[in-house]
Design an enzyme around this catalytic site. Structure first.
Site, short mmCIF file in Angstrom:
data_model
loop_
_atom_site.label_atom_id
_atom_site.label_comp_id
_atom_site.label_asym_id
_atom_site.label_seq_id
_atom_site.Cartn_x
_atom_site.Cartn_y
_atom_site.Cartn_z
N ASP A 67 0.83 -1.14 -0.01
CA ASP A 67 -0.05 -0.01 0.01
C ASP A 67 0.87 1.29 -0.03
O ASP A 67 1.92 1.27 0.26
CB ASP A 67 -0.92 -0.03 1.33
CG ASP A 67 -0.27 -0.41 2.58
OD1 ASP A 67 1.09 -0.20 2.50
OD2 ASP A 67 -1.01 -0.86 3.48
N ASN A 136 -6.99 -3.16 14.56
CA ASN A 136 -8.33 -3.35 14.15
C ASN A 136 -8.16 -4.65 13.08
O ASN A 136 -9.36 -5.03 12.52
CB ASN A 136 -9.31 -2.28 13.62
CG ASN A 136 -8.57 -1.77 12.41
OD1 ASN A 136 -7.53 -2.36 12.00
ND2 ASN A 136 -9.17 -0.86 11.91
N HIS A 138 -6.71 -4.91 10.52
CA HIS A 138 -6.55 -4.56 9.16
C HIS A 138 -5.22 -5.34 8.57
O HIS A 138 -4.31 -5.47 9.20
CB HIS A 138 -6.79 -3.22 8.72
CG HIS A 138 -5.55 -2.23 8.93
ND1 HIS A 138 -5.63 -1.34 10.06
CD2 HIS A 138 -4.23 -2.14 8.73
CE1 HIS A 138 -4.37 -0.71 10.16
NE2 HIS A 138 -3.56 -1.21 9.50
N GLU A 143 -9.42 -2.30 5.46
CA GLU A 143 -10.03 -1.78 6.80
C GLU A 143 -11.40 -2.77 6.87
O GLU A 143 -11.88 -3.48 6.11
CB GLU A 143 -10.36 -0.57 6.81
CG GLU A 143 -9.40 0.43 6.85
CD GLU A 143 -8.74 0.45 8.01
OE1 GLU A 143 -8.43 -0.22 8.91
OE2 GLU A 143 -7.92 1.86 8.14
#
Ligand code: GLP
Length: 241
Positions: A67, A136, A138, A143
């Site tokens: 990313d 979380n 990800h 996400e």
């Protein structure tokens, strides 16, 4: 799925580097999927050490990062382009043209995402994918949500991810709100996935990813369906398992 629990983060890094190194030794033109964040930094340190010791040759290796932030100049110290140069590429003999990251400054980010997926496919696919994990759960910048996205795409970062990234930027308003990320397809199609997690703050995400139900609310839980995934954890990250 294999889960390896080590005493400390240094051992996690050594194990990950050994697995990447054996891949590169077996196939010198391997395609590596690389990650940013603090988790893989010690692994990159080990790979640099193996290169300097004359054990590893990166001259034919090709890499694709997961990313990149949108609209952050690539020479910005917080960009993932800059991160990869500083933590790995500047220290090994990998040709610059063999290293790819999404271009977060492309005029048309949707096309850039499509181009990126096409480039991964044209390379023959990722041999070993390194992954960190967000608080979380990800992976890359996939996400939690109602559904996961298969292809590369522009991702709106969640408040928890923006907060986690805050530490790298001077001001909260400087933290990018969007990123171009590979989707779950690129990760699930990798022939081998190594997920690295260290520290107690990752324990809940690790637990839910390994022991919980597969759910787009826990993006890393999709790895339960991958045929060749290794979780490399330190004791703290594994403490809820
Ligand atoms: C960012 C990256 C992820 C990484 C995560 C965790 O969100 N896009 O690829 O896994 O940070 O980072 P860290 O290893 O610093 O906890």
């Amino acid at each position: 799925m294999q889960v390896h629990v080590f005493d400390n983060p240094a051992q996690v890094a050594q194990a990950a580097a050994l697995l990447v190194a054996s891949q590169v030794l077996r196939k010198p033109d391997s395609v590596l999927g690389l990650a940013t964040g603090s988790s893989p930094i010690p692994t990159y340190g080990e790979l640099i050490r193996l290169y300097r010791a004359g054990v590893l040759d990166f001259s034919r290796v090709r890499t694709f990062n997961l990313d990149e932030y949108c609209r952050l100049p690539s020479d910005h110290p917080c960009s993932y382009h800059f991160f990869m140069a500083r933590e790995l590429f500047d220290h090994v003999n990998i040709p610059a043209e063999n290293t790819r990251l999404p271009d977060g400054n492309a005029e048309n980010l949707l096309w850039e995402a499509a181009r990126y997926d096409a480039a991964i496919a044209a390379s023959g696919g990722i041999d070993v994918q390194l992954l960190g994990i967000g608080h979380n759960a990800h992976v890359g910048f996939n996400e939690p949500g109602d559904q996961l996205v298969y292809g590369a795409h522009v991702s709106d970062l969640t408040p928890s991810t923006i907060q986690a990234n805050r530490r790298f930027f001077d001001r909260e308003e400087d933290v990018p709100r969007q990123a171009v990320t590979v989707g779950i397809g690129a990760i699930m199609n990798a022939r081998c996935v190594l997920l690295l997690a260290t520290g107690q703050d990752k324990a809940q995400a690790v637990y839910e990813s390994i022991r919980g139900e597969m759910s787009p609310r826990v993006p890393a839980s999709m790895l339960q369906a991958h045929a060749n995934v290794l979780f490399l954890l330190d004791r703290e990250a594994a403490e809820l398992l």
